[in-house]
Write a protein that holds these residues in place. Structure first.
Motif, PDB file in Angstrom:
ATOM      1  N   ASN A   4     -26.267 -15.365  37.814  1.00 17.22           N
ATOM      2  CA  ASN A   4     -25.197 -15.208  38.805  1.00 17.22           C
ATOM      3  C   ASN A   4     -25.313 -16.212  39.937  1.00 17.22           C
ATOM      4  O   ASN A   4     -24.308 -16.689  40.431  1.00 17.22           O
ATOM      5  CB  ASN A   4     -25.085 -13.764  39.318  1.00 17.22           C
ATOM      6  N   ILE A   5     -26.560 -16.583  40.289  1.00 20.49           N
ATOM      7  CA  ILE A   5     -26.661 -17.546  41.398  1.00 20.49           C
ATOM      8  C   ILE A   5     -26.267 -18.943  40.919  1.00 20.49           C
ATOM      9  O   ILE A   5     -25.602 -19.688  41.645  1.00 20.49           O
ATOM     10  CB  ILE A   5     -28.059 -17.510  42.056  1.00 20.49           C
TER      11      ILE A   5
ATOM     12  N   LEU B 286     -23.262  -4.688  51.693  1.00 21.02           N
ATOM     13  CA  LEU B 286     -24.307  -5.479  51.033  1.00 21.02           C
ATOM     14  C   LEU B 286     -25.689  -4.974  51.420  1.00 21.02           C
ATOM     15  O   LEU B 286     -26.603  -4.901  50.595  1.00 21.02           O
ATOM     16  CB  LEU B 286     -24.193  -6.940  51.462  1.00 21.02           C
TER      17      LEU B 286
ATOM     18  N   MET C 223     -31.740 -18.864  49.163  1.00 15.43           N
ATOM     19  CA  MET C 223     -30.796 -19.948  49.400  1.00 15.43           C
ATOM     20  C   MET C 223     -29.946 -19.610  50.623  1.00 15.43           C
ATOM     21  O   MET C 223     -28.995 -18.856  50.527  1.00 15.43           O
ATOM     22  CB  MET C 223     -29.912 -20.122  48.172  1.00 15.43           C
TER      23      MET C 223
ATOM     24  N   LEU D 186     -32.279  -8.083  50.176  1.00 18.26           N
ATOM     25  CA  LEU D 186     -31.442  -8.718  49.165  1.00 18.26           C
ATOM     26  C   LEU D 186     -32.138  -9.943  48.591  1.00 18.26           C
ATOM     27  O   LEU D 186     -32.865 -10.637  49.284  1.00 18.26           O
ATOM     28  CB  LEU D 186     -30.113  -9.160  49.784  1.00 18.26           C
TER      29      LEU D 186
ATOM     30  N   GLY E 119     -31.693 -13.339  45.537  1.00 17.18           N
ATOM     31  CA  GLY E 119     -30.833 -14.127  44.654  1.00 17.18           C
ATOM     32  C   GLY E 119     -29.416 -14.229  45.156  1.00 17.18           C
ATOM     33  O   GLY E 119     -29.170 -14.522  46.323  1.00 17.18           O
ATOM     34  N   PHE E 120     -28.479 -13.953  44.256  1.00 20.43           N
ATOM     35  CA  PHE E 120     -27.063 -14.107  44.566  1.00 20.43           C
ATOM     36  C   PHE E 120     -26.646 -13.263  45.762  1.00 20.43           C
ATOM     37  O   PHE E 120     -25.888 -13.708  46.617  1.00 20.43           O
ATOM     38  CB  PHE E 120     -26.234 -13.740  43.337  1.00 20.43           C
ATOM     39  N   TYR E 121     -27.164 -12.022  45.847  1.00 21.36           N
ATOM     40  CA  TYR E 121     -26.718 -11.140  46.919  1.00 21.36           C
ATOM     41  C   TYR E 121     -27.123 -11.676  48.284  1.00 21.36           C
ATOM     42  O   TYR E 121     -26.364 -11.598  49.244  1.00 21.36           O
ATOM     43  CB  TYR E 121     -27.212  -9.709  46.699  1.00 21.36           C
TER      44      TYR E 121
ATOM     45  N   THR F  42     -27.597 -14.871  48.957  1.00 22.22           N
ATOM     46  CA  THR F  42     -26.808 -16.081  49.180  1.00 22.22           C
ATOM     47  C   THR F  42     -25.397 -15.725  49.627  1.00 22.22           C
ATOM     48  O   THR F  42     -24.856 -16.331  50.552  1.00 22.22           O
ATOM     49  CB  THR F  42     -26.779 -16.917  47.894  1.00 22.22           C
TER      50      THR F  42
ATOM     51  N   ARG G  99     -29.579  -5.868  40.608  1.00 25.94           N
ATOM     52  CA  ARG G  99     -30.565  -6.676  41.312  1.00 25.94           C
ATOM     53  C   ARG G  99     -29.952  -7.449  42.456  1.00 25.94           C
ATOM     54  O   ARG G  99     -28.831  -7.937  42.350  1.00 25.94           O
ATOM     55  CB  ARG G  99     -31.226  -7.645  40.334  1.00 25.94           C
TER      56      ARG G  99
END
Lengths: 293, 327
Positions: free
Chosen positions: A99-100, A283, B60, B110, B112-114, B116, B327
């Motif tokens: 996903n990233i 989030l 990131m 959080l 990875g993607f979350y 970022t 995740r």
């Protein structure tokens, strides 16, 4: 109730519903792709704008009938999605934590498309408006609403209902939900996982394109709509729960009304702040979203 | 022989220092080229800070440019009310680091993607704030004619001496990064990057490592932002928006994340690109976008990571399973 308040009420109601169905449509497109392929498509706003701009070109520059142009552009999304899937998306299907990678990849696509739009369309005009598909005005009590906007709203609503039914009752929809939930188990039951991935990429993008086309039919727009839409769709997806179509639907409508109400007293920037704030809270405290399955 | 000399980090650093000081001296005849070199040196500093976070900690942070912007606007604001640049600079940089630590807090929950995505949201809020608070930032118009730092005796720092100050900063930045990475702190960061739950069970204070990384990384952003501002003389919210964060990220990823020299090489190769494309500045975004896609698809380990370390066979392909989404 005086006529003035009634008009404000009805205007807020229709704007909210109109924005709500558009937001829901785009967010459903984004969430279908994220839920199956695990691809957060940051370029959704640029795809949305691409569809709007293409309809504008087809009607204003080439003189096509807006209804025909709209169908043509939504149809054009299919080969475009196939091309993207074959060249870029497919490579990452089996990569862990993809996903990233997808997120960064689509940020790259965003940058390319934004650059292209500012070189081409940005030079031509600041505001884009499409001739109405249906002419005339309907009166709801004292409040006039353009038939064109009403039609766009009804079509968007019908599309959402059709999508919901497709995902719930059709064989493809059941297979898609099976892949959402457990890719390996679905594969064992004979579901063609890669086929479903490809289908959901194509379907999701077509839905985002449809959102862009309907938005362009109902409102005039400028190039900044891409960025606003991208953020809004992501906020809706995260708050509703990534992969949850029902969540995208409900939260999309809620956001539409929020924007309509906030715009009465404050600038749209305040609405953007509130989405971003809500998204941050979700989030941090419930990353699976409000409608997680 | 040369191979063996170049193998040690001290000699690599010495070579880099030599180049960093020599290039502005050699280019001092042409102010425009020297200016490009100066901007590149600021980006070396930024890329090293981003590398600590992205390369060594595995996060990131797309709000990197926003943090640099906070320092930059603060320095401009403080010097405009009569502060000396040399007092305002550390205050701005320190404020940026503290803000960076606070904005890094989501990294504790959080990954990875979350993370970022969260940092992208934060970056967007910072940019909106730069635009929105017009009386502090002059909004989209930006602030121009920013005064140069003054030296004792009343002269202002400009031209070649300013370039050399930037060179010194870049060299110090890389030196500090080398020392950090080779220390226990650096090894703990790598452990956190590889598997933070395992690191936690090994007794590594994951929270502390991550927040320290954010403090140091944001300090790089802040110092870079403070020195960049008078050097360029103009800032606007666009100077510190998400595209700038992405560009700095691209320097790290293109050069090779998690290596000392990869991001330095990435900055040296990519920072001058906008100037080379000056006549075609419209296609700058398209070029950067294509580079991002190219790196993700073709060079996931970057130039240094791909060439120096022999590419290992692909790690065992882990099929996507249930719970991935959480995740």
């Amino acid at each position: 109730m005086s006529d003035a308040t009634l008009i404000i009420l009805l205007s807020t109601l229709t704007t909210g519903l109109m924005l709500g169905v558009i937001f829901s449509l785009v967010a459903v497109g984004v969430t279908i792709i994220y839920g199956s392929i695990w691809m957060p498509n940051a370029a959704n706003g640029q795809f949305f704008l691409l569809a709007s701009l293409f309809v504008w070109s087809a009607t204003v520059s080439f003189g096509l009938h807006p209804a025909f142009a709209a169908l043509l552009v939504i149809g054009a999304s299919v080969p475009l999605s196939y091309l993207l899937e074959a060249t870029l998306v497919r490579r990452f299907y089996d990569v862990p934590n993809r996903n990233i990678s997808y997120f960064v990849l689509t940020l790259g696509i965003t940058q390319i498309l934004a650059g292209i739009f500012s070189i081409t369309y940005g030079v031509w005009s600041d505001q884009f408006q499409i001739p109405p598909i249906v002419a005339g005005v309907t009166m709801i009590g004292p409040f006039p609403i353009a038939n064109n906007r009403l039609a766009a709203m009804l079509i968007a609503g019908a599309l959402l209902a059709a999508l919901f039914a497709l995902l719930r009752y059709h064989k493809y929809g059941r297979a898609l939900r099976a892949v959402f939930q457990n890719r390996d188990a679905a594969a064992l039951r004979g579901v063609d996982v890669r086929g479903i991935y490809r289908m959901s990429f194509v379907l999701g993008n077509a839905v985002v394109f449809a959102g862009g086309v309907l938005f362009a039919c109902a409102y005039s727009f400028d190039l900044t709509v891409a960025w606003t839409m991208a953020i809004t769709a992501f906020a809706i997806m995260i708050i509703g729960g990534p992969g949850s179509v029902l969540g995208a639907l409900v939260i999309g409508i809620v956001f539409g009304f929020t924007q309509a109400i906030v715009s009465i007293f404050a600038s749209p920037t305040v609405a953007a702040f509130s989405y971003l704030g809500a998204m941050l809270v979700i989030l941090l405290f419930k990353p699976s979203g409000l409608f997680a399955r | 022989m040369i191979d063996r000399i170049l193998a040690s980090r001290q000699s690599q650093l010495a070579l880099f220092a030599l180049l960093a000081f020599a290039v502005p001296l050699l280019l001092s005849g042409n102010r425009y080229f020297a200016f490009i070199a100066g901007i590149t040196l600021v980006h070396v500093l930024w890329a090293s800070g981003m590398n600590l976070l992205y390369g060594y900690t595995g996060l990131m942070p797309l709000m990197f440019a926003g943090i640099a912007g906070i320092s930059s606007y603060l320095v401009v604001g403080l010097t405009s009310i009569g502060w000396s640049f040399w007092l305002a600079m550390p205050v701005g940089a320190l404020a940026a680091s503290l803000v960076g630590v606070v904005l890094g807090l989501p990294a504790l929950r959080l990954k990875g993607f979350y993370f970022t995505l969260c940092s992208l949201v934060i970056q967007t809020v910072i940019t909106l704030a730069f635009v929105y608070f017009v009386n502090l930032t002059n909004g989209d118009t930006g602030i121009s004619q920013i005064p140069l730092p003054t030296l004792p005796g009343g002269a202002s720092l400009h031209g070649l001496p300013y370039d050399l100050v930037l060179a010194a900063l870049a060299v110090i930045g890389v030196f500090v990064l080398i020392r950090l990475v080779d220390s226990g702190f650096g090894r703990r960061l790598i452990a956190v990057r590889e598997d933070d739950e395992l690191a936690e069970t090994l007794g590594i204070g994951v929270t502390r490592q991550k927040l320290t990384a954010f403090f140091v990384g944001s300090l790089y952003a802040g110092i870079g932002g403070a020195f960049y501002t008078p050097y360029v003389g103009f800032i606007s919210p666009r100077s510190f928006d998400v595209l700038i964060s992405l560009n700095v990220w691209l320097m790290v990823a293109f050069g090779g994340r998690g290596t000392i020299w990869g991001p330095v090489i990435g900055a040296v190769l990519l920072a001058p690109v906008p100037f080379l494309l000056q006549d075609y500045y419209m296609i700058k975004d398209v070029v950067y976008g294509l580079l991002i896609i190219g790196v993700i698809v073709l060079l996931p380990a970057g130039i240094v990571g791909g060439l120096v370390r022999r590419p290992k066979p692909d790690p065992e392909i882990v099929p996507a399973t249930v719970g991935e989404g959480a995740r």
